[in-house]
Motif scaffolding. Structure first.
Motif, PDB file in Angstrom:
ATOM      1  N   ILE A 127       0.844  -1.190   0.000  1.00  0.00           N
ATOM      2  CA  ILE A 127       0.000   0.000   0.000  1.00  0.00           C
ATOM      3  C   ILE A 127       0.884   1.245   0.000  1.00  0.00           C
ATOM      4  N   ALA A 128       0.603   2.152  -0.940  1.00  0.00           N
ATOM      5  CA  ALA A 128       1.255   3.464  -0.965  1.00  0.00           C
ATOM      6  C   ALA A 128       0.330   4.435  -0.243  1.00  0.00           C
ATOM      7  N   ILE A 129       0.886   5.254   0.622  1.00  0.00           N
ATOM      8  CA  ILE A 129       0.072   6.187   1.406  1.00  0.00           C
ATOM      9  C   ILE A 129       0.788   7.526   1.503  1.00  0.00           C
ATOM     10  N   ASP A 145       5.329   4.889   2.723  1.00  0.00           N
ATOM     11  CA  ASP A 145       4.864   6.198   3.166  1.00  0.00           C
ATOM     12  C   ASP A 145       5.570   7.279   2.350  1.00  0.00           C
ATOM     13  N   PHE A 146       4.778   8.015   1.564  1.00  0.00           N
ATOM     14  CA  PHE A 146       5.312   9.066   0.712  1.00  0.00           C
ATOM     15  C   PHE A 146       5.206  10.451   1.343  1.00  0.00           C
ATOM     16  N   GLY A 147       4.996  10.510   2.654  1.00  0.00           N
ATOM     17  CA  GLY A 147       4.963  11.782   3.354  1.00  0.00           C
ATOM     18  C   GLY A 147       3.547  12.236   3.638  1.00  0.00           C
ATOM     19  N   VAL A 148       3.435  13.251   4.362  1.00  0.00           N
ATOM     20  CA  VAL A 148       4.375  14.139   5.022  1.00  0.00           C
ATOM     21  C   VAL A 148       4.815  13.544   6.357  1.00  0.00           C
ATOM     22  N   ASP A 149       5.813  14.208   6.944  1.00  0.00           N
ATOM     23  CA  ASP A 149       6.380  13.724   8.197  1.00  0.00           C
ATOM     24  C   ASP A 149       5.964  14.542   9.411  1.00  0.00           C
ATOM     25  N   THR A 150       5.116  15.531   9.205  1.00  0.00           N
ATOM     26  CA  THR A 150       4.661  16.373  10.309  1.00  0.00           C
ATOM     27  C   THR A 150       3.393  17.115   9.893  1.00  0.00           C
ATOM     28  N   SER A 151       2.630  17.512  10.884  1.00  0.00           N
ATOM     29  CA  SER A 151       1.468  18.356  10.597  1.00  0.00           C
ATOM     30  C   SER A 151       1.787  19.831  10.822  1.00  0.00           C
ATOM     31  N   LYS A 203      -3.297   9.652   8.731  1.00  0.00           N
ATOM     32  CA  LYS A 203      -2.368   8.810   7.967  1.00  0.00           C
ATOM     33  C   LYS A 203      -1.543   7.948   8.902  1.00  0.00           C
ATOM     34  N   GLN A 204      -1.055   8.523   9.968  1.00  0.00           N
ATOM     35  CA  GLN A 204      -0.235   7.769  10.931  1.00  0.00           C
ATOM     36  C   GLN A 204      -1.051   6.647  11.568  1.00  0.00           C
ATOM     37  N   ALA A 205      -2.308   6.917  11.892  1.00  0.00           N
ATOM     38  CA  ALA A 205      -3.174   5.893  12.480  1.00  0.00           C
ATOM     39  C   ALA A 205      -3.416   4.762  11.484  1.00  0.00           C
ATOM     40  N   ILE A 206      -3.615   5.101  10.217  1.00  0.00           N
ATOM     41  CA  ILE A 206      -3.832   4.085   9.189  1.00  0.00           C
ATOM     42  C   ILE A 206      -2.583   3.235   9.007  1.00  0.00           C
ATOM     43  N   HIS A 246      -2.355   0.841  11.907  1.00  0.00           N
ATOM     44  CA  HIS A 246      -3.412  -0.165  11.780  1.00  0.00           C
ATOM     45  C   HIS A 246      -3.052  -1.215  10.728  1.00  0.00           C
ATOM     46  N   LEU A 247      -2.603  -0.776   9.564  1.00  0.00           N
ATOM     47  CA  LEU A 247      -2.299  -1.704   8.484  1.00  0.00           C
ATOM     48  C   LEU A 247      -1.007  -2.474   8.736  1.00  0.00           C
ATOM     49  N   SER A 248      -0.047  -1.839   9.363  1.00  0.00           N
ATOM     50  CA  SER A 248       1.195  -2.533   9.711  1.00  0.00           C
ATOM     51  C   SER A 248       0.915  -3.666  10.686  1.00  0.00           C
ATOM     52  N   ASP A 249       0.037  -3.410  11.654  1.00  0.00           N
ATOM     53  CA  ASP A 249      -0.345  -4.450  12.618  1.00  0.00           C
ATOM     54  C   ASP A 249      -1.021  -5.632  11.926  1.00  0.00           C
ATOM     55  N   LYS A 250      -1.649  -5.392  10.781  1.00  0.00           N
ATOM     56  CA  LYS A 250      -2.326  -6.453  10.030  1.00  0.00           C
ATOM     57  C   LYS A 250      -1.392  -7.134   9.024  1.00  0.00           C
ATOM     58  N   GLY A 251      -0.140  -6.684   8.961  1.00  0.00           N
ATOM     59  CA  GLY A 251       0.843  -7.328   8.104  1.00  0.00           C
ATOM     60  C   GLY A 251       0.995  -6.753   6.714  1.00  0.00           C
TER      61      GLY A 251
END
Length: 144
Positions: free
Chosen positions: A3-5, A31-37, A15-18, A21-26
């Motif tokens: 998945i590209a996000i 992650d194409f950014g951003v790195d801060t709000s 985005k960070q929550a997603i 969530h998806l990493s926990d599911k394998g």
């Protein structure tokens, strides 16, 4: 499934929550950014990165997050071969995969709660394109 996000500053927290969530599911996540709000950015740059990752087969699906999801979807849909849909409910998440074979969903941090957003992502990723008459319609869209 890879998945590209990406998000702009207005969608960073969701985005960070997603990603979590998806990493926990394998799922494998790019992650194409951003790195801060904290820093305002222009969302079309990030929509383009995810769209090109899909077109170049670097990812199978994409998720874009901004304040409403609308700007990201408009930008992503400028890339030929992308079918990006703004999704605000679970039914639409399933339908946009089953009927439109959307390869990117766009979510709005300012309009969705985190729980709803995660349910939308799960439904979309677990749904399959139905083909048949829906493929005919996608072919017609591609001709536009």
């Amino acid at each position: 499934m890879k998945i590209a996000i990406a998000s702009d500053h207005g969608g960073y927290e969701l985005k960070q929550a997603i990603i979590s969530h998806l990493s926990d599911k394998g799922f494998e996540i790019s992650d194409f950014g951003v790195d801060t709000s904290a820093v305002s950015v222009d969302y079309p740059h990030y929509a383009k990165k995810v769209a090109h990752a899909i077109i170049n087969n670097e990812a199978t699906s994409g998720i874009l997050v901004c304040g409403t999801g609308i700007g990201m979807s408009i930008a992503a849909n400028k890339v030929p071969g992308i079918r990006a849909a703004v999704v605000g409910d679970v039914f639409s998440a399933r339908a946009t995969k089953e009927h439109n074979n959307a390869n990117i969903i766009c979510l709005g941090q300012r309009v969705l709660g985190e729980g709803t957003a995660l349910m939308i992502v799960d439904e979309w990723l677990s749904s399959d394109f139905l083909g048949d008459r829906h493929q005919t319609r996608i072919d017609l869209i591609e001709e536009v």
